[in-house]
Design a protein around this motif. Structure first.
Motif, short mmCIF file in Angstrom:
data_model
loop_
_atom_site.label_atom_id
_atom_site.label_comp_id
_atom_site.label_asym_id
_atom_site.label_seq_id
_atom_site.Cartn_x
_atom_site.Cartn_y
_atom_site.Cartn_z
N LEU A 261 0.82 -1.20 0.00
CA LEU A 261 0.00 0.00 0.00
C LEU A 261 0.86 1.25 0.00
O LEU A 261 2.05 1.21 0.29
N GLY A 262 0.23 2.36 -0.32
CA GLY A 262 0.85 3.67 -0.22
C GLY A 262 -0.11 4.64 0.45
O GLY A 262 -1.33 4.54 0.28
N LEU A 263 0.41 5.60 1.18
CA LEU A 263 -0.41 6.56 1.92
C LEU A 263 -1.13 7.50 0.97
O LEU A 263 -0.52 8.05 0.06
N ARG A 264 -2.44 7.67 1.18
CA ARG A 264 -3.21 8.66 0.44
C ARG A 264 -3.77 9.75 1.36
O ARG A 264 -3.97 10.89 0.93
N HIS A 265 -4.03 9.40 2.62
CA HIS A 265 -4.55 10.37 3.59
C HIS A 265 -3.91 10.08 4.93
O HIS A 265 -4.11 9.01 5.50
N GLY A 266 -3.11 11.01 5.41
CA GLY A 266 -2.43 10.87 6.69
C GLY A 266 -2.90 11.93 7.66
O GLY A 266 -3.28 13.05 7.27
N LEU A 280 -3.66 17.52 12.11
CA LEU A 280 -3.21 18.03 10.82
C LEU A 280 -3.38 16.92 9.80
O LEU A 280 -2.86 15.82 9.98
N ASP A 281 -4.11 17.20 8.72
CA ASP A 281 -4.37 16.19 7.69
C ASP A 281 -3.66 16.58 6.41
O ASP A 281 -3.62 17.77 6.03
N VAL A 282 -3.11 15.59 5.73
CA VAL A 282 -2.57 15.78 4.38
C VAL A 282 -3.12 14.66 3.50
O VAL A 282 -3.30 13.53 3.95
N GLN A 283 -3.38 15.01 2.25
CA GLN A 283 -3.80 14.03 1.25
C GLN A 283 -2.86 14.12 0.07
O GLN A 283 -2.30 15.18 -0.23
N THR A 284 -2.68 13.02 -0.62
CA THR A 284 -1.72 12.97 -1.72
C THR A 284 -2.43 12.63 -3.02
O THR A 284 -3.50 11.99 -3.01
N ALA A 354 -1.12 20.28 0.37
CA ALA A 354 -0.85 20.41 1.80
C ALA A 354 -1.06 21.85 2.25
O ALA A 354 -1.52 22.10 3.38
N ARG A 355 -0.73 22.80 1.40
CA ARG A 355 -0.89 24.22 1.75
C ARG A 355 -2.33 24.69 1.59
O ARG A 355 -2.88 25.37 2.46
N LEU A 356 -2.95 24.35 0.45
CA LEU A 356 -4.23 24.93 0.09
C LEU A 356 -5.41 23.99 0.27
O LEU A 356 -6.56 24.45 0.31
N GLY A 357 -5.15 22.69 0.39
CA GLY A 357 -6.21 21.70 0.38
C GLY A 357 -6.24 21.01 -0.96
O GLY A 357 -6.25 21.67 -2.02
N LEU A 358 -6.22 19.68 -0.95
CA LEU A 358 -6.10 18.93 -2.20
C LEU A 358 -7.29 19.16 -3.12
O LEU A 358 -7.16 19.07 -4.35
N GLU A 359 -8.46 19.47 -2.56
CA GLU A 359 -9.64 19.71 -3.40
C GLU A 359 -9.49 20.98 -4.23
O GLU A 359 -10.18 21.14 -5.24
N ARG A 360 -8.60 21.88 -3.82
CA ARG A 360 -8.43 23.14 -4.54
C ARG A 360 -7.41 23.04 -5.66
O ARG A 360 -7.29 23.98 -6.46
N VAL A 361 -6.67 21.97 -5.72
CA VAL A 361 -5.71 21.76 -6.81
C VAL A 361 -6.44 21.02 -7.92
O VAL A 361 -6.72 19.82 -7.80
#
Length: 507
Positions: A261-266, A280-284, A354-361
């Motif tokens: 597996l690989g991380l998609r949401h940490g 703090l959440d990050v998504q890839t 990570a800065r702006l939110g993945l939904e905004r990219v």
């Protein structure tokens, strides 16, 4: 929560059956003779300076959820008390299976939990038992803090029937026939009890005694993988948090590799000494198994916060959860560039996310329509698979390149397409002739040459059967400027006075 020593006793009141009664009280009020469910007038007769506060269910629940989030420092399986029919149900369930050894065993965990809650100003009654029902009953109506394994059934027999999480009316009915403790009904025939008082009574009894399994529903979904670090000296600086994050990221790589597996949401959880929990959440954009990159994403996330990460007196526990993971497909590395194909773009998307939110990219994707202003849309990059992303990118290049020689049947589009077509005045031949002169944005133009029409029918299933056909023309004026315009409506068939619109400009 106990009042300040210099303050009067504190109670919480609520209206129950047209009477104002005490629903919660601190230790000072209890020592003064005030009790639960007592009327406010009787309580004031005992303690005239009683400090009364009306019950606020929404704020109580918000506080309980905050405490539940803090309790995740002991176990991720934290649930709200699910006994709405019982009185005094403001509590939490915690499943600490496999977690007690982290704090020196069950006694160490209970002592640590009680001491930390007391330090935050809370008075809590705790009990650790084999079943949620036994723990609930002992915490409210008994004295034991830990019930030995296998001894829960015998331990709760002397307790009140209210400990079975029964409605007060049912407890009162049982009391009128002389059944006041759990032991009074534990050995009685089941069928008559169930027939008179309902099957719920027997279910609660079986749950408390361990005859029937009772599962708790955690407030937060349990992470697929998790790793944490505890500190005797709390962390206060961002650099320390960054180093710990890197170590935690290294710790999850090997378990991810074993599972493919690989991380998609940490999610990084930082537990502050005073009870506050920061998340703090990050998504890839793609499954990730690169510890340095994971650390950088969390660093970007911290840097993108509107407010600085308040460490207070420091964080004594830091946890990294893999909230979601996807299958990890290894990519072929480029021989000359030294990195996997597409890695640079994906890394940029992750940093921006990570800065702006993945939904905004987002990126442009083509839509299945012939209407130009509807022919594309925007979609978060993370929602596009690799194949669809490459296809969308290739199609976008084809659609936005106006001057290349294209195969027959492929029509070029202008580089600049207006969001909405702009009305203009035109002199043109009827019924299907190209424009000869036109006025747009207050400026007159004379047409030198034109090409068209390109006819695009309406989408009647979206716009209705009254929608009109468009005839598009590519037009060049005497100064060499090129325009893309259309006649809206077929002359003599759909309208007697078709309108003209400017829709785009070529480079």
């Amino acid at each position: 929560m106990d009042a300040h020593p210099d303050a009067p006793p504190v109670v919480v009141t609520d209206t129950i059956k047209n009477a104002i009664r005490i629903t919660a009280l601190d230790q000072r009020a209890r020592n003064s003779g005030v009790r639960l469910n007592q009327s406010l007038s009787d309580a004031r007769a005992l303690v005239p300076d009683l400090d009364c506060h009306p019950a606020d269910g929404a704020r109580n629940r918000a506080l309980l959820l905050k405490i539940a989030g803090w309790c995740e420092r002991y176990t991720p399986l934290v649930a709200l008390d699910a006994a709405p029919e019982a009185e005094g149900n403001h509590g939490l369930f915690m499943d600490i299976t496999g977690c007690a050894h982290l704090l020196g065993g069950e006694a160490g965990l209970v002592s640590d939990l009680e001491a930390r809650l007391r330090a935050q100003g809370f008075h809590a009654r705790l009990c650790l038992a084999d079943t949620p029902g036994a723990a609930w009953a002992m915490a409210r109506y008994g004295q034991a803090r830990i019930i030995a394994e296998g001894a829960h059934a015998e331990a709760i027999l002397p307790l009140s029937l209210s400990g079975l999480r029964l409605p007060p009316a049912m407890v009162a009915s049982l009391g009128r026939v002389g059944l006041k403790t759990i032991g009074c009904i534990a050995g009685l025939p089941r069928a008559p009890l169930a027939a008179r008082f309902g099957a719920r009574l027997m279910q609660r009894l079986d749950q408390a005694l361990g005859r029937e399994t009772e599962a708790i529903s955690p407030i937060m979904p349990v992470a697929e993988l998790s790793t944490e670090r505890r500190f005797a000296e709390p962390l206060t600086h961002h650099d320390e948090i960054s180093h710990v994050t890197a170590a935690l990221a290294e710790g999850i790589i090997e378990p991810l590799e074993r599972r493919g597996l690989g991380l998609r949401h940490g999610r990084l959880k930082l537990f502050r000494v005073d009870g506050h929990v920061s998340e703090l959440d990050v998504q890839t954009a793609r499954p990730l198994r690169d510890a340095p990159l994971i650390r950088r994403l969390f660093a970007e996330r911290i840097a993108g916060l509107h407010d600085d990460l308040d460490a207070g007196f420091g964080f004594d526990l830091v946890r990294l959860d893999v909230v979601h993971a996807d299958p990890f497909d290894a990519a072929q590395a480029e021989m000359m560039a030294g990195h996997s194909a597409g890695q640079g773009q994906d890394a940029l998307v992750d940093r921006l996310g990570a800065r702006l939110g993945l939904e905004r990219v987002q990126r442009f994707v083509l839509a299945d329509t012939h209407i130009p202003e509807r022919s594309f849309g925007r979609q978060p990059v993370a929602h596009l698979g690799a194949a669809s992303a490459r296809q969308a990118a290739g199609n976008a290049v084809l659609a936005l390149t106006p001057e290349i020689d294209l195969p027959a049947g492929i029509v070029t589009r202008p580089l600049i397409l207006f969001d909405r077509p702009e009305l203009m005045q035109t002199i043109a031949e009827v019924p299907d002739g190209p424009p000869l002169k036109f006025r747009w944005r207050g400026v007159a133009y004379e047409v030198n040459r034109s090409e068209g029409p390109e006819r695009i029918a309406c989408e009647w299933w979206l716009d209705g059967r009254g929608a009109r056909t468009r005839d598009y023309f590519r037009v060049e004026d005497r100064q060499g400027y090129r325009f893309w315009m259309f006649r809206h409506g077929l002359y003599g068939r759909e309208t007697s006075d078709p309108a003209w619109y400017m829709h785009g400009l070529f480079a």
